[in-house]
Structures are given as structure tokens and as C-alpha cells.
Design a protein around this motif. Structure first.
Motif, PDB file in Angstrom:
ATOM      1  N   ASP A 112       0.867  -1.263  -0.143  1.00 54.68           N
ATOM      2  CA  ASP A 112      -0.043  -0.298   0.105  1.00 54.68           C
ATOM      3  C   ASP A 112       0.858   1.234   0.004  1.00 54.68           C
ATOM      4  N   LEU A 113       1.863   1.165   0.905  1.00 54.19           N
ATOM      5  CA  LEU A 113       2.743   2.376   0.925  1.00 54.19           C
ATOM      6  C   LEU A 113       3.407   2.659  -0.341  1.00 54.19           C
ATOM      7  N   ARG A 114       3.839   1.524  -1.262  1.00 54.13           N
ATOM      8  CA  ARG A 114       4.500   1.699  -2.419  1.00 54.13           C
ATOM      9  C   ARG A 114       3.323   2.511  -3.514  1.00 54.13           C
ATOM     10  N   GLU A 172      10.927   7.996  -3.209  1.00 52.32           N
ATOM     11  CA  GLU A 172      11.731   8.843  -2.181  1.00 52.32           C
ATOM     12  C   GLU A 172      10.815   8.825  -0.887  1.00 52.32           C
ATOM     13  N   GLU A 173       9.749   9.206  -1.111  1.00 53.71           N
ATOM     14  CA  GLU A 173       8.660   9.049   0.175  1.00 53.71           C
ATOM     15  C   GLU A 173       8.716   7.838   0.874  1.00 53.71           C
ATOM     16  N   ASN A 174       8.451   6.890  -0.046  1.00 54.50           N
ATOM     17  CA  ASN A 174       8.668   5.575   0.767  1.00 54.50           C
ATOM     18  C   ASN A 174      10.013   5.249   1.320  1.00 54.50           C
ATOM     19  N   PHE A 217      -3.973   3.983   4.683  1.00 58.92           N
ATOM     20  CA  PHE A 217      -2.899   3.758   3.669  1.00 58.92           C
ATOM     21  C   PHE A 217      -3.580   3.291   2.612  1.00 58.92           C
ATOM     22  N   GLU A 218      -4.601   2.757   2.519  1.00 58.59           N
ATOM     23  CA  GLU A 218      -5.478   2.291   1.149  1.00 58.59           C
ATOM     24  C   GLU A 218      -6.409   3.312   0.396  1.00 58.59           C
ATOM     25  N   TYR A 219      -6.926   4.158   1.322  1.00 58.81           N
ATOM     26  CA  TYR A 219      -8.052   5.190   0.796  1.00 58.81           C
ATOM     27  C   TYR A 219      -7.964   6.435   1.718  1.00 58.81           C
ATOM     28  N   PRO A 220      -6.810   7.238   1.507  1.00 57.63           N
ATOM     29  CA  PRO A 220      -6.389   8.513   2.205  1.00 57.63           C
ATOM     30  C   PRO A 220      -7.520   9.696   1.963  1.00 57.63           C
ATOM     31  N   LYS A 221      -7.812   9.790   0.451  1.00 54.21           N
ATOM     32  CA  LYS A 221      -8.740  10.564   0.051  1.00 54.21           C
ATOM     33  C   LYS A 221      -9.937  10.530   0.681  1.00 54.21           C
ATOM     34  N   GLU A 222     -10.208   9.385   0.313  1.00 54.27           N
ATOM     35  CA  GLU A 222     -11.885   8.885   1.024  1.00 54.27           C
ATOM     36  C   GLU A 222     -12.041   9.301   2.325  1.00 54.27           C
TER      37      GLU A 222
END
Length: 260
Positions: free
Chosen positions: A153-155, A161-163, A244-249
Motif C-alpha cells: 500500500d505504501l508503494r 523517495e517518500e517511501n 494507507f489504502e484510501y486516504p482521499k476517501e
């Protein structure tokens, strides 16, 4: 992301924050992840005028080691004091996992609490009398795959770079704490009064719980369910780390409760 550190009688509490209104309080789950990084994509999905407060618990993240024995209730009291110093007219708590236990301990101590949003907040039932339904048993069998799911999910969530930064920061923070510190953190949860009382979310507080489908009924009968007309359980995702899966939601759900 701005950071501050505040000395308390329990130890140094470090937090990421942004001034603004309303104020969203992010409460992390148990473990090594820094709260600000864990919720970074949710924060970035919120309107820029929103303020946020993302503390790291003692013995984790960027915070310091505990100076004495303590409970979640003790630490929640200190966090509530810091939150009230922001003098926010509207506060929304967004809590993941064990963060729900912190939220329950501070809900009556935070000024102008508008709503509670929980991402699979820890229930008394799951800790003291876990359901014996097949879906729970199957999920527990697959716990070893959780780390793989988090990494995948993080990928998807972060750039390369953020990862790298996420895991480097996590590993660096882990090295700060020894076995005694980890046991102190665990003891704070195990010895907390939350497990021995029947405190519930007030019916005056809209409470939104976001969960995987198989836990829907657990939350409908949990201490996080209230009779407020705006309260509801939302099924979303296939992991305990739904943010991690649905941050916007999840950001959209936070915006919605602020408009209640």
C-alpha cells in the motif's frame, strides 16, 4: 510539516502540527510509525486552511521515553491539555486502532469536540472476548501477510523517495527505544482503566467508524457506536491500515463530519 516538542511530567511528547481551523487530531495505532507520516496523505488531502495535531505517543515515533509508569488515560490527559492550547472552535478526532482508546480517554477533556472518526478503533470486545466467527479466525491466520500489505500500500501511496524516507524514519525511531521502553508502552495499554469500565461515545457526539466489512457488526454494538442521528459505520478497504489504502476517501469523511 512543522514539529514541536513539549515537556510533560510523563516525558517529552513530540507532534507534527499546522495552525488552522477546524483542528483535526490524528491519533495513531500501536507501533513504530510516526503519526505525521502515517497520516501524511490524509493530511495532504484535507483543505489547506484546516489545522492538524499529530502526536507521537511516549516510547514511539519522535517522542521521548516515559519518565515513570503511566497509563493511556494519563497520557491522554496530557494530550488533551496540548490540544486545548490550540483554542480551536471545532475539533475532530481521527483515530486509528489503539488511538480509539486514547480518544475515549480524552473525549470529555477536549474543548469543542465536534465529532469522532475511527479507523478500526480498538474495541473492548476484540481485546477481551474476540468474536469466534470464521472471518475473524481467517483474518488472524493471515496476520503474517499484514506487513506485506502495508508495504504494498505504501508503494502505491508514496513516491519512491517518500517511501524510502518513511521506512528510514521508522527504523531510526525504533533504535531510540529499548525493551524496557517497549514494555512501558505495552503496560500503558494493558493497565489502563478502559478495559474495566463501560464508557461509551456520547450520543451528543457524531461517531463515524470506518472498518473492513467483516467487523461491521462488531462496531455497531461497540462502545464507539452512538445513537446520534449522524453516526454510522462505513465499510471500506481490505486492511487494518485503511488510511494507507484510501486516504482521499477518509479526508472526505472528515470534511463531511465538520459540516454536520
Amino acid at each position: 510539516m512543522q514539529r514541536r516538542e513539549i515537556e510533560t511530567e510523563l516525558g517529552k511528547i513530540n507532534f507534527a502540527y499546522r495552525k488552522g481551523a477546524p483542528l483535526v487530531v490524528f491519533l495513531n495505532g500501536f507501533g513504530s510509525f510516526d503519526t505525521g507520516q502515517s497520516f501524511l496523505k490524509v493530511i495532504e488531502s484535507l483543505p489547506n486552511e484546516y489545522g492538524y495535531f499529530a502526536p507521537d505517543y511516549l516510547n514511539s515515533g519522535f517522542s521521548g521515553t516515559s519518565l515513570k509508569d503511566y497509563t493511556v488515560a494519563d497520557e491522554a490527559t496530557e494530550l488533551a491539555r496540548i490540544i486545548n492550547d490550540f483554542k480551536a472552535e471545532k475539533v475532530v478526532i481521527l483515530a486509528h486502532s489503539i488511538g480509539g482508546v486514547y480518544a475515549m480517554q480524552m473525549k470529555d477533556k477536549i474543548n469543542n469536540l465536534k465529532a469522532f472518526v475511527g479507523i478500526e478503533p480498538t474495541t473492548r470486545e476484540i481485546m477481551l472476548n474476540p468474536p469466534k466467527e470464521p472471518a475473524y479466525i481467517e483474518k488472524n491466520k493471515n496476520m503474517a501477510k499484514l506487513q506485506e500489505k502495508i508495504e504494498a500500500d505504501l508503494r502505491e501511496l508514496f513516491t519512491t523517495e517518500e517511501n524510502k524516507k518513511f521506512w528510514a524514519t521508522t527504523e531510526q525511531n525504533v533504535k531510540k527505544f529499548d525493551e524496557k521502553d517497549n514494555l512501558n508502552a505495552q503496560g500503558a495499554y494493558e493497565n489502563d482503566s478502559f478495559w474495566k469500565v463501560d464508557t461509551r461515545i456520547s450520543d451528543k457526539t457524531p461517531a463515524i467508524v470506518i472498518t473492513e466489512k467483516y467487523r461491521e457488526n462488531e462496531y455497531k454494538r461497540s462502545e464507539y457506536a452512538s445513537n446520534n442521528s449522524k453516526s454510522k459505520v462505513i465499510t471500506l478497504g481490505n486492511s487494518h491500515y485503511i488510511h494507507f489504502e484510501y486516504p482521499k476517501e477518509i479526508a472526505e469523511i472528515v470534511e463531511e463530519v465538520i459540516d454536520f
